[in-house]
Design a protein around this motif. Structure first.
Motif, PDB file in Angstrom:
ATOM      1  N   UNK A 138       0.965  -1.122  -0.168  1.00 13.49           N
ATOM      2  CA  UNK A 138      -0.073   0.157  -0.026  1.00 13.49           C
ATOM      3  C   UNK A 138       0.792   1.265  -0.139  1.00 13.49           C
ATOM      4  N   UNK A 139       0.752   1.987  -0.705  1.00 18.00           N
ATOM      5  CA  UNK A 139       1.492   3.470  -1.111  1.00 18.00           C
ATOM      6  C   UNK A 139       1.020   4.210   0.095  1.00 18.00           C
ATOM      7  N   UNK A 140       1.704   5.518   0.488  1.00 17.28           N
ATOM      8  CA  UNK A 140       1.357   6.024   1.443  1.00 17.28           C
ATOM      9  C   UNK A 140       0.245   7.042   1.103  1.00 17.28           C
ATOM     10  N   UNK A 141      -0.167   6.928  -0.394  1.00 15.64           N
ATOM     11  CA  UNK A 141      -1.200   7.712  -0.967  1.00 15.64           C
ATOM     12  C   UNK A 141      -2.309   6.947  -0.657  1.00 15.64           C
ATOM     13  N   UNK A 142      -2.462   5.713   0.091  1.00  8.50           N
ATOM     14  CA  UNK A 142      -3.443   4.783   0.077  1.00  8.50           C
ATOM     15  C   UNK A 142      -3.785   3.798  -0.960  1.00  8.50           C
ATOM     16  N   UNK A 143      -3.056   3.785  -2.358  1.00  9.95           N
ATOM     17  CA  UNK A 143      -3.288   2.761  -3.384  1.00  9.95           C
ATOM     18  C   UNK A 143      -2.577   1.696  -3.010  1.00  9.95           C
ATOM     19  N   UNK A 144      -3.299   0.710  -3.479  1.00 13.42           N
ATOM     20  CA  UNK A 144      -2.882  -0.674  -3.141  1.00 13.42           C
ATOM     21  C   UNK A 144      -2.270  -1.393  -4.342  1.00 13.42           C
ATOM     22  N   UNK A 145      -1.204  -2.252  -4.233  1.00 13.93           N
ATOM     23  CA  UNK A 145      -0.500  -2.236  -5.628  1.00 13.93           C
ATOM     24  C   UNK A 145      -0.026  -3.987  -5.231  1.00 13.93           C
ATOM     25  N   UNK A 146       0.062  -4.642  -6.549  1.00 12.14           N
ATOM     26  CA  UNK A 146       0.524  -5.817  -6.287  1.00 12.14           C
ATOM     27  C   UNK A 146       1.434  -6.181  -7.520  1.00 12.14           C
ATOM     28  N   UNK A 147       2.511  -6.965  -7.218  1.00 14.00           N
ATOM     29  CA  UNK A 147       3.417  -7.521  -8.185  1.00 14.00           C
ATOM     30  C   UNK A 147       4.104  -8.651  -8.167  1.00 14.00           C
ATOM     31  N   UNK A 148       4.550  -9.306  -9.111  1.00 17.38           N
ATOM     32  CA  UNK A 148       4.943 -10.731  -9.270  1.00 17.38           C
ATOM     33  C   UNK A 148       6.557 -10.421  -9.393  1.00 17.38           C
ATOM     34  N   UNK A 149       7.525 -11.078  -8.584  1.00 14.40           N
ATOM     35  CA  UNK A 149       8.677 -10.758  -8.921  1.00 14.40           C
ATOM     36  C   UNK A 149       9.566 -12.209  -8.511  1.00 14.40           C
ATOM     37  N   UNK A 150      10.602 -11.908  -9.227  1.00 17.75           N
ATOM     38  CA  UNK A 150      11.689 -13.340  -8.959  1.00 17.75           C
ATOM     39  C   UNK A 150      12.962 -12.661  -8.552  1.00 17.75           C
ATOM     40  N   UNK A 151      13.569 -13.146  -7.515  1.00 14.41           N
ATOM     41  CA  UNK A 151      14.871 -12.915  -7.291  1.00 14.41           C
ATOM     42  C   UNK A 151      16.048 -13.729  -7.087  1.00 14.41           C
ATOM     43  N   UNK A 152      17.127 -13.611  -7.263  1.00 12.25           N
ATOM     44  CA  UNK A 152      18.472 -14.715  -7.076  1.00 12.25           C
ATOM     45  C   UNK A 152      19.432 -13.970  -6.079  1.00 12.25           C
TER      46      UNK A 152
END
Length: 178
Positions: A138-152
């Protein structure tokens, strides 16, 4: 007779050279013997896998706390450290810290849900860790976001502690959620 003298001188010189070379080897070089994964027991590999699993669990807890200082403790701050960012740019320790600090400053909350984790023990001093995760924030503006990620991360055991010496992250663009 001359050949015998030459051979004796050559042998003495070779012995002296090896002695001097041995004396010039630092304690860390001679003491740091790495055991390849093919020479490790199943128990040794499991122990390392548990150490990395506990370490990455703690790392994601610090990510969720949006604590950049705690998060960066998992990385080795050396000139050799390399980070590959989601946009494909390369960075060092400081640029990775700044990039994530700037992102953390925009978030009110963050939740990381690993979907799949792969721990590959390469030796008793190096482990390759890969994670596929969903990040909800959730951004400080109130907007909710989602993302898919991969990390190594390439973890290296340094002075008895596991530190990430390489980091690569790929992520899809965040999408708004309701």
């Amino acid at each position: 007779m001359k050949i015998k003298q030459f051979t004796s001188v050559l042998a003495a010189f070779a012995a002296l050279f090896l002695f001097v070379a041995g004396c010039n080897t630092s304690a860390n070089e001679s003491a740091a013997k790495t055991t390849d994964v093919s020479e490790m027991t199943a128990e040794q590999k499991q122990t390392i896998e548990k150490e990395i699993s506990a370490l990455t669990t703690a790392f994601f807890q610090d990510v969720e706390k949006l604590d950049i200082e705690a998060c960066m403790n998992y990385f080795e701050n050396t000139p050799e450290f390399l980070a590959v960012n989601p946009d494909g740019t390369a960075g060092d320790y400081d640029s990775l810290k700044k990039l994530n600090a700037d992102a953390f400053d925009q978030f009110a909350t963050m939740a990381v849900t690993p979907k799949r984790e792969v721990i590959r023990v390469l030796s008793d001093t190096q482990v390759l860790y890969t994670v596929f995760a969903t990040m909800n924030f959730t951004l400080k503006t109130g907007e909710k976001m989602k993302l898919e990620e991969a990390g190594t991360m390439l973890f290296t055991k340094i002075d008895g502690a596991w530190k990430a010496t390489f980091y690569h992250e790929s992520a899809a663009s965040p999408v708004a959620v309701e």
